[in-house]
Design a protein around this motif. Structure first.
Motif, short mmCIF file in Angstrom:
data_model
loop_
_atom_site.label_atom_id
_atom_site.label_comp_id
_atom_site.label_asym_id
_atom_site.label_seq_id
_atom_site.Cartn_x
_atom_site.Cartn_y
_atom_site.Cartn_z
N GLU A 44 52.77 54.22 44.90
CA GLU A 44 52.63 52.99 44.13
C GLU A 44 51.58 52.06 44.77
OE1 GLU A 44 56.40 51.14 43.54
OE2 GLU A 44 57.05 52.62 42.07
N LEU A 45 51.59 51.98 46.08
CA LEU A 45 50.60 51.15 46.75
C LEU A 45 49.20 51.73 46.55
CD1 LEU A 45 50.51 48.81 49.30
CD2 LEU A 45 49.45 50.84 50.29
N LEU A 46 49.06 53.03 46.70
CA LEU A 46 47.75 53.66 46.61
C LEU A 46 47.17 53.58 45.20
CD1 LEU A 46 48.57 56.76 48.83
CD2 LEU A 46 46.89 54.99 49.39
N THR A 47 48.03 53.61 44.19
CA THR A 47 47.55 53.54 42.82
C THR A 47 47.38 52.12 42.30
OG1 THR A 47 49.82 53.72 41.98
CG2 THR A 47 48.54 55.76 42.18
N GLY A 48 47.87 51.13 43.05
CA GLY A 48 47.75 49.74 42.62
C GLY A 48 48.90 49.25 41.78
N THR A 49 49.96 50.06 41.60
CA THR A 49 51.09 49.65 40.76
C THR A 49 52.20 48.97 41.55
OG1 THR A 49 52.08 51.86 40.98
CG2 THR A 49 50.64 51.49 39.10
N ASP A 50 52.08 48.91 42.86
CA ASP A 50 53.07 48.23 43.71
C ASP A 50 53.04 46.73 43.40
OD1 ASP A 50 54.40 46.95 45.91
OD2 ASP A 50 54.11 48.76 47.09
N GLY A 51 54.22 46.17 43.10
CA GLY A 51 54.29 44.76 42.74
C GLY A 51 53.79 43.82 43.81
N ARG A 52 53.79 44.26 45.06
CA ARG A 52 53.33 43.41 46.15
C ARG A 52 51.82 43.20 46.12
NH1 ARG A 52 55.99 46.68 51.00
NH2 ARG A 52 55.12 48.34 49.71
N LEU A 53 51.11 44.00 45.34
CA LEU A 53 49.66 43.86 45.24
C LEU A 53 49.24 42.85 44.19
CD1 LEU A 53 48.63 47.63 45.37
CD2 LEU A 53 48.66 46.00 47.26
N ALA A 54 50.18 42.44 43.32
CA ALA A 54 49.84 41.57 42.20
C ALA A 54 49.43 40.18 42.68
CB ALA A 54 51.02 41.47 41.24
N GLY A 55 48.46 39.59 41.99
CA GLY A 55 48.04 38.22 42.27
C GLY A 55 48.91 37.24 41.50
N TRP A 56 48.49 35.93 41.52
CA TRP A 56 49.27 34.89 40.86
C TRP A 56 48.71 34.53 39.48
CZ3 TRP A 56 53.87 33.64 42.69
CH2 TRP A 56 54.13 33.93 44.01
N SER A 57 47.65 35.21 39.09
CA SER A 57 47.00 34.88 37.83
C SER A 57 47.90 35.19 36.63
CB SER A 57 45.69 35.65 37.70
OG SER A 57 45.17 35.53 36.40
N VAL A 58 48.12 34.20 35.79
CA VAL A 58 48.91 34.41 34.57
C VAL A 58 48.22 35.41 33.67
CG1 VAL A 58 49.85 33.30 32.50
CG2 VAL A 58 49.93 32.11 34.69
N TRP A 59 46.89 35.31 33.61
CA TRP A 59 46.15 36.23 32.74
C TRP A 59 46.33 37.67 33.20
CZ3 TRP A 59 44.52 37.17 28.24
CH2 TRP A 59 43.58 38.17 28.00
N ASP A 60 46.35 37.88 34.53
CA ASP A 60 46.55 39.23 35.05
C ASP A 60 47.89 39.78 34.59
OD1 ASP A 60 44.15 39.18 36.30
OD2 ASP A 60 44.93 38.86 38.33
#
Length: 502
Positions: A122-138
């Motif tokens: 999940e971390l390597l693919t970018g789907t880990d929730g800890r990688l998410a930013g604070w942008s509402v649009w994201d």
């Protein structure tokens, strides 16, 4: 004049609805409700199962729509991502894949993931929730975050030394930093190139099928997932248990072990491999130096099953949930057996079986004053910009023995290297403690013996915890001298020397 009521009008003058119309409307409402219920069931309650369904290609397309995060050894990645120009935009690539395959595992578009590629997917693919930013649009747009990176604990020089030492032989190496539990080397041979089947084409399928059909099992992680009878290397566990229980108080004093030592309840003597062991009342120090089966089998029985099992458990045996974070196979020391079986188990035979990782934990626990640290393969997880997501901290696994007992066992292991069967592990300018093992196996012990060596090393004159402990097993080398001292000790020496900087 008589009033005429308009036919078909309701009580308020609205057009009337026939019985058939009302039934049709009710049926349509029921259909809409059923569709809503089904949509809710599919989109909410079954969403996770459908996401994981092997027929669902959407997630696979998304997973390979951007470069995958990297796995690093030191500052350098040992993985990469290659553009394909196909449906899956990128596929995994590996730098010197066979050297690190036992650590990275593989990430294949067709065959899934294993090892760190799997546990940190999940971390390597970018789907880990800890990688998410604070942008509402994201969040609204569900923009995929760049994959994060996995920084391993490996020492590059030690890993390369392990692979060179093993060469064309079947075998494995596990090396640990005793004070922290950091895994410095994790090697398994024969190895394979995980990049050879990273894609989805005919060549990838052919490479996969070839590896699956290989009788030498190059995709088996022998360091983590294969157990072997540890042979005489297990005598370190037995010596520690006997000292901790007070069965032996002075390693240099006679033990009272008879010769011959007949297995309890049988007429079968426990034989030795050298005439130096064929006398009564040897000391524990002499028995360890010459690797005497009769003495250590006798001491294991005197120590007793419960205390032997307790020491083995403290050093990593019988743990079915040993994650590094990749799960290691369970090393076994039976907790129900008779005294003759206990005698054999005390010299690493009968049903006793261990992974190289567990035997490295044994050596590391002795080196670290009796405290076994939890082995860990990952140092930290980071985002693509290098900021830390998670930092792994050292954690105590078990306090296996007192510092005093650990010091006595270190003395015994030093004697093995300086005066006994472990001479091939000596390193100039360093203190080395070790134990050889030659483990019989197969029907009637007909198989080629496994050659073992476990050890630790420290710079001469240093009072610090030794910086490296190692376990080596050579499964099948084709050599004529199939002993731990001849085959495994030189490999251990090269790994320890690499860590010491020699």
């Amino acid at each position: 004049m008589a009033r005429v009521r308009a036919r078909g009008n309701g009580p308020q003058g609205l057009p009337g609805i026939s019985v058939t119309g009302r039934r049709a409307g009710t049926f349509c409402l029921l259909l809409v409700a059923a569709l809503c219920v089904q949509a809710t069931r599919v989109q909410v309650f079954q969403a996770q199962d459908l996401d994981r369904n092997s027929a669902n290609q959407r997630l696979t397309v998304e997973r390979y729509a951007q470069p995958r995060g990297d796995i690093l050894v030191g500052p350098d990645p040992v993985t990469g991502s290659e553009p394909t120009g196909g449906r899956y935009a990128y596929k995994r690539g590996y730098t010197d894949g066979p050297t690190y395959a036992a650590v990275t595992g593989f990430a294949s578009q067709a065959y899934g993931t294993t090892q760190l590629e799997g546990t940190e997917d999940e971390l390597l693919t970018g789907t880990d929730g800890r990688l998410a930013g604070w942008s509402v649009w994201d969040a609204v747009s569900r923009r995929q975050n760049p994959g994060g990176d996995v920084h391993t604990t490996l020492n590059r020089a030690a890993q390369q030394a392990a692979m060179r030492g093993l060469g064309d032989q079947k075998g494995a190496v596990a090396a640990i930093e005793p004070a922290t539990g950091r895994i410095l080397a994790l090697a398994s041979t024969p190895s394979y190139d995980p990049g050879s089947f990273a894609g989805y084409g005919a060549d990838d399928q052919e490479a996969w099928n070839r590896l699956q059909a290989d009788a030498d099992q190059p995709m088996l992680n022998r360091a983590l997932r294969q157990t072997y009878p540890p042979g005489s290397t297990f005598k370190v566990v037995t010596a520690a248990a006997a000292l901790a229980a007070g069965v032996v108080t002075d390693p240099a004093a006679p033990t009272g072990a008879p010769f011959p030592y007949v297995l309890p309840g049988t007429t079968t003597p426990l034989v030795n491999d050298t005439p130096a062991c064929d006398r009564a009342d040897l000391s524990l120090a002499a028995a360890m130096t010459a690797s005497c089966n009769s003495v250590l089998g006798y001491l294991g029985v005197r120590t007793g099953l419960d205390r032997m099992a307790e020491m083995a458990g403290n050093l990593g045996f019988n743990d079915a949930r040993l994650d590094v974070p990749v799960r290691a196979a369970r090393s076994n020391f039976d907790t129900r057996m008779d005294e003759s079986q206990l005698a054999l188990s005390s010299i690493g035979q009968f049903d006793t079986a261990a992974t190289p990782l567990t035997m490295a934990m044994v050596a590391a626990g002795v080196a670290n004053d009796g405290t076994v640290m939890r082995p860990q393969l990952v140092d930290r997880l980071t985002r693509s910009d290098g900021t830390t997501v998670q930092l792994m901290k050292p954690a105590v696994y078990r306090r296996a023995m007192t510092p005093a007992v650990a010091g006595q066992v270190r003395g015994l292991m030093t004697g093995v290297v300086e005066n006994g069967t472990g001479g091939n592990a000596r390193i100039a300018g360093a203190v080395v403690g070790g134990k050889t093992g030659t483990a019989q196996h197969g029907v009637g012990n007909s198989g080629t013996p496994y050659a073992w060596f476990i050890a630790w090393a420290a710079p001469a004159g240093s009072d610090a915890v030794p910086p490296v402990a190692v376990a080596v097993v050579v499964e099948d080398s084709g050599a004529t001298d199939v002993t731990g001292g001849a085959l495994a000790a030189p490999i251990a020496r090269s790994v320890m020397r690499a860590v010491l900087g020699g």
